[in-house]
Design an enzyme around this catalytic site. Sequence first.
Site, PDB file in Angstrom:
ATOM      1  N   LYS A  71       0.630  -1.211  -0.137  1.00 15.00           N
ATOM      2  CA  LYS A  71       0.051   0.040   0.076  1.00 15.00           C
ATOM      3  C   LYS A  71       0.896   1.375  -0.026  1.00 15.00           C
ATOM      4  O   LYS A  71       0.339   2.352  -0.612  1.00 15.00           O
ATOM      5  CB  LYS A  71      -0.950   0.129   1.140  1.00 15.00           C
TER       6      LYS A  71
ATOM      7  N   GLU B 175      -2.748   6.602   8.249  1.00 15.36           N
ATOM      8  CA  GLU B 175      -3.700   7.330   7.415  1.00 15.36           C
ATOM      9  C   GLU B 175      -4.737   8.350   8.224  1.00 15.36           C
ATOM     10  O   GLU B 175      -5.162   7.914   9.196  1.00 15.36           O
ATOM     11  CB  GLU B 175      -4.589   6.590   6.385  1.00 15.36           C
TER      12      GLU B 175
ATOM     13  N   HIS C 229     -14.366  -3.338   8.379  1.00 15.61           N
ATOM     14  CA  HIS C 229     -13.580  -3.116   7.318  1.00 15.61           C
ATOM     15  C   HIS C 229     -13.691  -4.008   6.263  1.00 15.61           C
ATOM     16  O   HIS C 229     -12.945  -4.388   5.283  1.00 15.61           O
ATOM     17  CB  HIS C 229     -11.878  -2.880   7.618  1.00 15.61           C
TER      18      HIS C 229
ATOM     19  N   ARG D 181      -6.569  -7.973  -9.577  1.00 14.78           N
ATOM     20  CA  ARG D 181      -7.159  -9.201  -9.864  1.00 14.78           C
ATOM     21  C   ARG D 181      -8.881  -8.798 -10.011  1.00 14.78           C
ATOM     22  O   ARG D 181      -9.002  -8.024  -9.733  1.00 14.78           O
ATOM     23  CB  ARG D 181      -7.250 -10.351  -8.619  1.00 14.78           C
TER      24      ARG D 181
HETATM   25  P1  ADP Z   1      -7.959  -3.916   3.038  1.00 13.99           P
HETATM   26  O1  ADP Z   1      -6.838  -3.888   1.602  1.00 13.99           O
HETATM   27  O2  ADP Z   1      -7.374  -4.568   4.203  1.00 13.99           O
HETATM   28  O3  ADP Z   1      -9.269  -4.320   2.439  1.00 13.99           O
HETATM   29  P2  ADP Z   1      -8.349  -1.232   2.644  1.00 13.99           P
HETATM   30  O4  ADP Z   1      -7.574  -0.220   2.364  1.00 13.99           O
HETATM   31  O5  ADP Z   1      -8.946  -1.557   1.152  1.00 13.99           O
HETATM   32  O6  ADP Z   1      -7.982  -2.362   3.241  1.00 13.99           O
HETATM   33  O7  ADP Z   1      -9.396  -0.553   3.315  1.00 13.99           O
HETATM   34  C1  ADP Z   1     -10.843  -1.348   3.804  1.00 13.99           C
HETATM   35  C2  ADP Z   1     -11.983  -0.378   4.400  1.00 13.99           C
HETATM   36  O8  ADP Z   1     -11.509   0.185   5.531  1.00 13.99           O
HETATM   37  C3  ADP Z   1     -12.410   0.630   3.280  1.00 13.99           C
HETATM   38  O9  ADP Z   1     -13.392   0.267   2.490  1.00 13.99           O
HETATM   39  C4  ADP Z   1     -12.839   1.640   4.223  1.00 13.99           C
HETATM   40  O10 ADP Z   1     -14.007   1.102   4.908  1.00 13.99           O
HETATM   41  C5  ADP Z   1     -12.009   1.648   5.307  1.00 13.99           C
HETATM   42  N1  ADP Z   1     -10.972   2.557   5.347  1.00 13.99           N
HETATM   43  C6  ADP Z   1      -9.842   2.567   4.692  1.00 13.99           C
HETATM   44  N2  ADP Z   1      -9.068   3.559   4.874  1.00 13.99           N
HETATM   45  C7  ADP Z   1      -9.562   4.648   5.254  1.00 13.99           C
HETATM   46  C8  ADP Z   1      -9.519   5.715   5.998  1.00 13.99           C
HETATM   47  N3  ADP Z   1      -8.431   6.388   5.753  1.00 13.99           N
HETATM   48  N4  ADP Z   1     -10.455   6.373   6.648  1.00 13.99           N
HETATM   49  C9  ADP Z   1     -11.605   5.834   7.043  1.00 13.99           C
HETATM   50  N5  ADP Z   1     -11.933   4.499   6.601  1.00 13.99           N
HETATM   51  C10 ADP Z   1     -11.093   3.785   5.928  1.00 13.99           C
END
Ligand code: ADP
Length: 671
Positions: free
Chosen positions: A116, A200, A235, A297
């Site tokens: 990431k 973040e 999440h 993917r």
């Molecule tokens: P993963 O790869 O583990 O699925 P992601 O980066 O795709 O993680 O994030 C998964 C979820 O977490 C997102 O869909 C969102 O709901 C929440 N999320 C991610 N980043 C943030 C953020 N900066 N602020 C609030 N919620 C977040």
Amino acid sequence: MLRKVLIANRGEIACRIIRTCHRLGVATVAVYSDADRDALHVSLAGEAVHIGPSPAAESYLQGETIIDAALRTGADAIHPGYGFLSENPDFADAVTSAGIRFIGPSSDAIRAMGLKDAAKALMEKAGVPVVPGYHGAEQDPDFLLDEAERIGFPVLIKARAGGGGKGMRRVESAADFREALASAQREASAAFGDAACLIEKYITHPRHIEIQVFGDDHGNVVHLFERDCSLQRRHQKVIEEAPAPGMPEEMRLAMGEAAVKAAMAISYSGAGTIEFIADASDGLKADRFWFMEMNTRLQVEHPVTEAITGVDLVEWQLRVASGEPLPRSQDELFISGWAFEARLYAEDAERGFLPATGRLAHLDLPEELARVDSGVRTGDRISPFYDPMIAKIITRGPDRQTALSLLSSALAEVRATGVTTNASFLRRLTIQPDFVEGRPETGLIDRHLAELTIGQAPARETMALAALKLSGALEPKTVSDPWGRLSGFRLWSEASDFVELDYRGQHVPISFGSTGEGAYAAIVDGRQVDFGLSRLGEDTYLLEVDGRKRRFHLVPGHRDLTIFGDGENWHFGLIDPLAGEDEIAAGSDHIVAPMPGLVKLLRATPGAAVAKGEALVVMEAMKMELTLAAPRDGTIAEVLVSQGEQVIEGAVLLILEPEFGEPESGEPQDG
Ligand code: ADP
């Protein structure tokens, strides 16, 4: 076109890929572990190769064994599905080196997006907006805490190698930061073998909106619009939809452009998804979305995109992998209608969404109302080795409301017994007012958790129906049938019968009898109810109380029964009057493993005082961390496990000293 494809996956996604292959005349090879010997994907494929023991690390993650299987069966391509090896660049390289096509992007593209932190740096350079935060290499906790302060709380800690919400922690204040970081790192290290995290800004009204992109080997990239995956728990996506409700056309264009730009930046070929987070505190705005990550993917939720674009994304993957250009250009792609997908899981929403395992004694999925992508059928086991997904239920309608009502109806028709599912929870979500009105948000489920997870208690007439069924009173009568006495007109007093049911561990005494043709009376737990009953079909009944008729479906087991109705389901057992008292259940003195798993962390020593709610054991089970806390204040009497030990469901891990009653004499209590 490819001739033969090996699918390096299992479950619903393997089945889904096999179906498209067969439609296109492409031969298929499945792979399977010990646990999947009789799995659906094995029986659908043209041929199948055994690749090892049940744990994924010894089978579905064994790249070399899988490549070997492809070579032995003469497959010219490998489709990795999602999860497992799908985003492993070394695997992609090894496949290519063996002279086999990897159905997916180049290993360079996977590498560029794999972490990431690096992905965010790359996107920043390409001019794609990214979430404010720290994504550098420094991992010193003090330094990261300073960064978190600089970004401003709340912040989100994310594993840079993360996926599936693992290694992610929301932190409200500096005081909680270190513990959250340590726990995220531990989880990340276990799940990905990489403890590094990034920080973040936590977006407070977040919507997760992602764009499906597709590239080919001729330099073309298109996007297939957005999916809204804001309905999440911890999440993890729960219900997805396409398009996104309330999306201004201007924002759709901006997101599509940003996504194509991101894919172009890494010369992307094949199916991919760019995940964005949008700040919806003031509605969706074209300048309030940021890149989160790219998944290189096919996604679990790809069917909603298929439903609104009419494209079979797996077909496109196969065509692109065989060197063809993209079948359609951007201006040949349109959104038509609305679609939803619900993820049906073996889990117990009422018990904190504990993953459930066991044999699906009965499984009936709503195929007339929805597209159902499943990898299991009646009789299959949900094992602790893999993701406990049972099926994806996908509905489409001309508009959002129709598609959502269809989803609601479809979920009400899910009938699974033997394993607890989240079907009722999902159905309650489909009628949750904020969601119905098109305001999904990642925090919605948490905010409404109680009303979404607590099921309706069974009505008296429902319990009476269970009593009738379990006592055999609803079976067709023959003259010699001893239950025949319930037929015809009888006086209540003459015809009454009695059973005791078990409902969630409670004994419910029920006496009942016929009061006329199709009319009954029952006394349930001391209170009377009169009802009418007519049979609509095999084990489907219309139950009438106070002029209101409702339909119920009965799925009998062995001396037990599940009743489905009103989108809920209730399970009843028949208590054998001759059996002895139940064994006294382990009380609050025992801390028991709720499921099979690994004891990762043990913070207990005999004699230590503990406070109610204090974390004592961290288990890893079903690929997630589970914290077991002290049920009350007390002292640890015994520790029966050690760190690193694998335990079975129900194993007693710790015992607390027994609690003493209130002293009667006003004597001061110590300890
Ligand atoms: P993963 O790869 O583990 O699925 P992601 O980066 O795709 O993680 O994030 C998964 C979820 O977490 C997102 O869909 C969102 O709901 C929440 N999320 C991610 N980043 C943030 C953020 N900066 N602020 C609030 N919620 C977040």
